[in-house]
Design a protein around this motif. Structure first.
Motif, short mmCIF file in Angstrom:
data_model
loop_
_atom_site.label_atom_id
_atom_site.label_comp_id
_atom_site.label_asym_id
_atom_site.label_seq_id
_atom_site.Cartn_x
_atom_site.Cartn_y
_atom_site.Cartn_z
N SER A 1 0.90 -1.07 0.02
CA SER A 1 -0.23 -0.14 0.09
C SER A 1 0.97 1.24 -0.06
CB SER A 1 -1.13 -0.01 1.29
OG SER A 1 0.09 -0.05 2.54
N ALA A 2 2.05 1.17 0.10
CA ALA A 2 3.02 2.43 0.22
C ALA A 2 4.50 2.04 -0.13
CB ALA A 2 2.95 3.11 1.61
N VAL A 3 5.14 2.87 -0.90
CA VAL A 3 6.65 2.79 -0.83
C VAL A 3 7.38 4.06 -0.77
CG1 VAL A 3 8.27 2.20 -2.86
CG2 VAL A 3 6.43 0.70 -2.54
N PHE B 1 11.44 6.64 -5.29
CA PHE B 1 10.51 6.00 -6.00
C PHE B 1 9.26 5.60 -4.91
CE2 PHE B 1 14.23 4.67 -8.46
CZ PHE B 1 13.73 4.53 -9.83
N THR B 2 8.16 5.58 -5.61
CA THR B 2 7.00 5.30 -5.08
C THR B 2 6.17 4.20 -5.72
OG1 THR B 2 5.01 6.19 -3.82
CG2 THR B 2 5.65 7.15 -5.93
N PHE B 3 4.86 4.25 -5.55
CA PHE B 3 4.17 3.32 -6.61
C PHE B 3 3.17 4.12 -7.24
CE2 PHE B 3 3.41 -1.14 -4.94
CZ PHE B 3 4.91 -1.47 -5.25
N ASP B 4 3.02 3.74 -8.48
CA ASP B 4 1.90 4.57 -9.39
C ASP B 4 0.52 3.95 -9.09
OD1 ASP B 4 1.95 2.21 -10.77
OD2 ASP B 4 2.99 2.99 -12.49
N LYS B 5 -0.31 4.38 -9.78
CA LYS B 5 -1.99 4.01 -9.77
C LYS B 5 -1.93 2.70 -10.34
CE LYS B 5 -3.14 5.87 -14.17
NZ LYS B 5 -4.15 7.00 -14.82
N GLU C 1 9.17 6.38 -10.51
CA GLU C 1 9.91 7.46 -9.99
C GLU C 1 9.20 8.77 -9.93
OE1 GLU C 1 13.47 10.11 -12.31
OE2 GLU C 1 13.52 7.99 -12.60
N MET C 2 9.33 9.38 -8.58
CA MET C 2 8.45 10.51 -8.45
C MET C 2 9.46 11.67 -8.22
SD MET C 2 7.60 10.54 -4.20
CE MET C 2 7.78 12.45 -4.32
N PHE C 3 10.77 11.46 -8.07
CA PHE C 3 11.54 12.54 -8.02
C PHE C 3 13.24 12.11 -8.41
CE2 PHE C 3 15.18 15.10 -5.95
CZ PHE C 3 14.70 16.27 -6.25
N HIS C 4 13.75 13.04 -9.15
CA HIS C 4 14.93 12.68 -9.71
C HIS C 4 15.99 14.14 -9.76
CE1 HIS C 4 17.74 11.12 -13.37
NE2 HIS C 4 18.46 11.38 -12.17
N GLU D 1 8.17 13.86 2.98
CA GLU D 1 6.88 14.13 2.77
C GLU D 1 6.09 12.80 2.58
OE1 GLU D 1 4.93 16.73 2.83
OE2 GLU D 1 6.96 17.79 3.28
N LEU D 2 6.74 12.06 1.87
CA LEU D 2 6.17 10.37 1.84
C LEU D 2 6.35 9.79 3.20
CD1 LEU D 2 7.71 9.04 -1.64
CD2 LEU D 2 5.30 9.24 -1.03
#
Length: 537
Positions: free
Chosen positions: A41-43, A64-68, A74-77, A89-90
């Motif tokens: 449910s979360a990464v 890295f997080t999870f997409d839909k 990848e959410m940030f680079h 924030e995550l």
């Protein structure tokens, strides 16, 4: 359905053991979670461009997080300092989910309990969530906070797959969930295999995968015949001794597929199985693969640290399997291998031309019937084990590769339809350039019985010449190099040329006959459709 969160970073030692490939690392956990019916449910995973043992704030990093779709995204680079801010924030969001009861367990990898993972870990301690993880220093710090750690280890000796299996096994055990690890695939691969390890034993797959090693040995043998390179014969002898190790490694990897752990096990088993030849190596590798998975699961159930799990699974399984072959099975395995080779030699000594004809006539039906890779190729490799070349290997090159090349060449020069030339050209080039892809002749053989019969006849004739000249060779090499990898260069060249020319001529004749027949049929059809015009003429 239990929900878990993955938290951590590419770490220091972890970086060299899977951390530098975060997508694969996370995908392995997803695969095993899916197999257990768990939901991720979360990464929150920070992947640095180098080991965190020597990083700076200016080091590049990704978050890295999870997409839909539930896949790593990848959410940030950017720079590491900025990546850490994004990760905080995550961390806050995951902590809130934990306190809201939306997360039931944590997987930690080289986490930072005093920085980017502080809030989530504090929430997990409060809610007494079961935690599994790797990273000696970080896990010790997390344990000192009163965390409910059910399994922990350093990263040394682990792999992305073995860690994932260990994580999910430990969580499932405490939750009472039945779980069978997925072996040999990711969640993107529907052919992932679970359950009975014996179902993954595939002798044909082992032999086919080992083929490059045998070809390398044949090349060394050819080089040793060149003046000034006679010293390569010693290299050839070493490679012969190494073949059981090659097949053992492949067997152990295919059966257990636990990455480096199974490879190490296969190497140990193979070294101890050398006296049994390649059959001994296959047996040793299969036993090692079975034992790797058995010991791996048992050690996890006994809650050994992951480093110890891998050492026991990889080292002990290879040692036990190798010793079984070394002391018990090697003589029998060697006799079986020698028996196959003796049978081939007996047939050749009885009547070499007849043996070649029979082998040539049967080789196309064998490959079309699916018998080639299951029976003929293993015998070819058994022949090559001692001498680096094979009677059936020469028949393969002559009866399959050159016949296919002749059929394709005929359809390039004189096709029944213009479109067939375009289809035949790449097949001919691959036949000649790489000594493989005989399937390129299938469309022409299946669409014309005369071409099919010509292929079998040409293969039989080529096989007869192989027997006449007592040729030993191999396929799966460029055709212009095949004569260099044989005991009779002139004999193989004659046999290859004869098979190619004969199949070429038969195909040309068959194509011309088919073309004339088509014109005749069209004329009859046209006369039937327009009887008046024909009458006027």
């Amino acid at each position: 359905m239990k929900k878990i969160a993955i938290i951590g970073s590419s770490g220091g030692n972890l970086y060299n053991l899977g951390g530098k490939d975060p997508e694969k690392l996370l995908q392995e956990i997803i695969t095993q979670s899916d197999a257990a019916g768990l939901t991720i449910s979360a990464v929150q995973f920070i992947a640095a461009a180098e080991s965190m043992d020597s990083i700076k704030d200016t080091t590049k990093a990704k978050v890295f997080t999870f997409d839909k779709h539930g896949q790593p995204a990848e959410m940030f680079h950017g720079l590491l300092a900025e990546a850490n801010k994004a990760a905080v924030e995550l961390d806050k969001d995951i902590a809130q989910k934990i306190r809201n009861g939306q997360i039931d367990g944590l997987i930690l990898m080289s986490a930072d309990p005093e920085g980017t993972n502080k809030q989530a870990i504090e929430a997990a301690v409060e809610m007494k969530l079961p935690i599994v993880g790797t990273g000696g220093t970080s896990m010790a710090m997390i344990g000192s906070k009163g965390a409910n750690i059910i399994a922990q280890s350093g990263t040394t000796g682990t792999t992305s797959r073995t860690r994932a299996i260990s994580f999910i096994t430990s969580l499932c055990k405490i939750w009472g969930i039945k779980y069978q690890p997925v072996i040999g695939a990711s969640s993107k691969n529907p052919s992932a295999q679970q359950g009975n390890v014996f179902k993954r034993i595939n002798i044909r797959g082992i032999m086919v995968s080992a083929l490059p090693g045998f070809i390398a040995m044949a090349i060394v043998l050819a080089l040793s015949q060149i003046p000034g390179l006679s010293g390569m014969k010693e290299v050839f002898d070493v490679m012969i001794q190494a073949l059981p190790v090659v097949v053992a490694v492949i067997a152990a990897k295919q059966v257990s597929d636990l990455d480096e752990v199974s490879i190490v096990s296969g190497v140990i088993a193979g070294i101890l199985s050398v006296n049994g030849g390649i059959i001994g190596g296959i047996i040793g590798g299969i036993l090692a693969g079975i034992l790797v998975q058995f010991l791996f699961k048992k050690c996890i159930q006994w809650r050994f640290p992951m480093t110890t799990v891998n050492i026991v699974a990889g080292g002990f399984s290879g040692l036990i399997a190798g010793l079984i072959v070394y002391y018990l099975l090697a003589p029998l395995a060697l006799q079986i291998g020698d028996g196959f080779k003796a049978a081939i030699e007996f047939a050749i000594n009885f009547n070499p031309i007849l043996a070649g004809v029979v082998a040539g006539l049967l080789i196309w039906p064998a490959i079309l019937g699916g018998i080639y890779h299951a029976a003929i190729l293993p015998i070819v490799l058994l022949e090559m084990e001692k001498t680096g070349a094979s009677f059936l290997g020469a028949v393969d090159m002559v009866g399959l590769v050159m016949v296919s090349a002749g059929i394709n060449l005929a359809n390039v020069i004189a096709p029944r339809d213009k479109g067939e030339a375009a289809a035949a050209t790449p097949g001919f080039l691959i036949n000649m350039g790489f000594g493989t892809f005989v399937e390129a002749a299938y469309p022409f053989m299946f669409s014309n019985k005369a071409v099919f019969a010509g292929a079998i006849l040409s293969a039989g004739a080529g096989g007869a010449l192989v027997g006449m000249f007592n040729v030993r060779g191999t396929a799966y090499v460029p055709t212009f190099t095949a004569p260099l990898l044989t005991n009779n260069m002139a004999g193989l060249i004659i046999a290859m040329a004869a098979a190619l020319i004969l199949s070429f001529i038969i195909t040309i004749i068959a194509n011309k006959a088919a073309g004339l027949m088509r014109k005749k049929d069209n004329a009859v059809k046209g006369k039937a459709e327009n009887p008046k015009s024909y009458k006027a003429e």
